[in-house]
Scaffold this active site. Structure first.
Site, mmCIF file in Angstrom:
data_model
loop_
_atom_site.group_PDB
_atom_site.id
_atom_site.type_symbol
_atom_site.label_atom_id
_atom_site.label_comp_id
_atom_site.label_asym_id
_atom_site.label_seq_id
_atom_site.Cartn_x
_atom_site.Cartn_y
_atom_site.Cartn_z
ATOM 1 N N SER A 131 0.848 -1.188 0.000
ATOM 2 C CA SER A 131 0.000 0.000 0.000
ATOM 3 C C SER A 131 0.885 1.239 0.000
ATOM 4 C CB SER A 131 -0.882 -0.017 1.256
ATOM 5 O OG SER A 131 -1.415 1.258 1.538
ATOM 6 N N TYR A 144 -1.726 0.423 10.834
ATOM 7 C CA TYR A 144 -1.753 -0.166 9.502
ATOM 8 C C TYR A 144 -0.465 0.146 8.747
ATOM 9 C CZ TYR A 144 -3.302 -1.058 4.685
ATOM 10 O OH TYR A 144 -3.419 -1.514 3.393
ATOM 11 N N LYS A 148 2.557 -2.277 7.130
ATOM 12 C CA LYS A 148 2.924 -2.231 5.717
ATOM 13 C C LYS A 148 4.375 -1.789 5.509
ATOM 14 C CE LYS A 148 -0.892 -3.665 3.870
ATOM 15 N NZ LYS A 148 -0.920 -4.921 3.078
ATOM 16 N N THR A 179 -12.551 -1.946 -3.178
ATOM 17 C CA THR A 179 -12.762 -3.211 -2.488
ATOM 18 C C THR A 179 -13.567 -2.969 -1.216
ATOM 19 O OG1 THR A 179 -10.737 -2.973 -1.192
ATOM 20 C CG2 THR A 179 -10.545 -4.086 -3.332
#
Length: 229
Positions: A131, A144, A148, A179
């Site tokens: 990402s 998050y 990543k 998504t």
């Protein structure tokens, strides 16, 4: 044709990657935690098999892979599964950190480790679907982004360690993709989710496939995919 393992195969990017690889005639091992959804996908993609595994529990990966039986060689491993939780660091409990790191990093490392002998045998290719958060961190995206950033380090180290064994490694850094994860982000942000504004999962899958199909005289190490204009 080759053999590929795809995680997060029942939806989103993972599903799009699996469909494209199947169209190319490759054999697939579809990985996910929902056995029923995997069984349905097997019917749609004849010749594929399932790997039922919960990435939230990395300790279960090795026995799950062993249950597949002999896997002498593996042409590719595409890590598409992922999880997200947003919030200020001051309000993020340790369990959120543990869960995100388990799914987005620890389980990825463990599955790669377990499959390395088969990947080495085929001089295979490992793709990490990352990402933009693996390159930079924004407020309320700390946990998050940390997972990543760790994924980026894992990919870079693996590339250096396995180069002599002929293994290629690609990190794909994504902008916003249409998504269910994106829907969850919009719910957190309190904004309306309009899929037409974002990248289609199949477009990401095409970028992944391009890296996988690059001739052996080159290695696509990093790809950045952003929404178009």
């Amino acid at each position: 044709m080759g053999t590929y393992v795809v995680t997060g195969a029942t939806r989103g990017i993972g599903l799009a990657v699996a469909e494209l690889l199947h169209e190319r005639g490759h054999d697939l091992v579809l990985a996910g935690r929902n056995a029923e959804a995997l069984a349905e996908l097997e019917k749609r993609l004849p010749g594929s098999s399932s790997l039922v595994v919960d990435l939230r529990a990395p300790e279960g990966i090795e026995p799950a892979v062993a249950g597949l039986g002999p896997l002498p060689s593996l042409d590719g491993l595409v890590h598409s599964a992922g999880a997200i939780e947003l919030g200020e660091i001051a309000k993020t409990p340790y369990q959120v950190w543990q869960d995100l790191l388990a799914v987005n990093l620890v389980a990825v490392a463990e599955l790669t480790r377990v499959l390395l002998p088969a990947l080495r045998a085929a001089r295979g290719h490992v793709v990490f679907v990352n990402s933009g958060s693996g390159l930079r961190a924004k407020p309320e995206w700390g946990a998050y982004a940390a997972s990543k950033h760790g994924l980026r380090a894992l990919a870079d180290a693996l590339r250096e360690e396995e180069h002599a064994n002929g293994i290629r490694v690609t990190s794909v850094y994504l902008g916003r993709v249409a998504t269910e994860m994106q829907r969850k982000i919009h719910e957190y942000e309190g904004s309306e989710f309009d899929p037409s504004k974002y990248i289609e999962p199949r477009t990401v899958a095409l970028a992944v496939l391009a890296a996988l199909e690059t001739p052996r005289d080159a290695e696509v190490t990093e790809v950045t995919v952003r929404p178009g204009v």
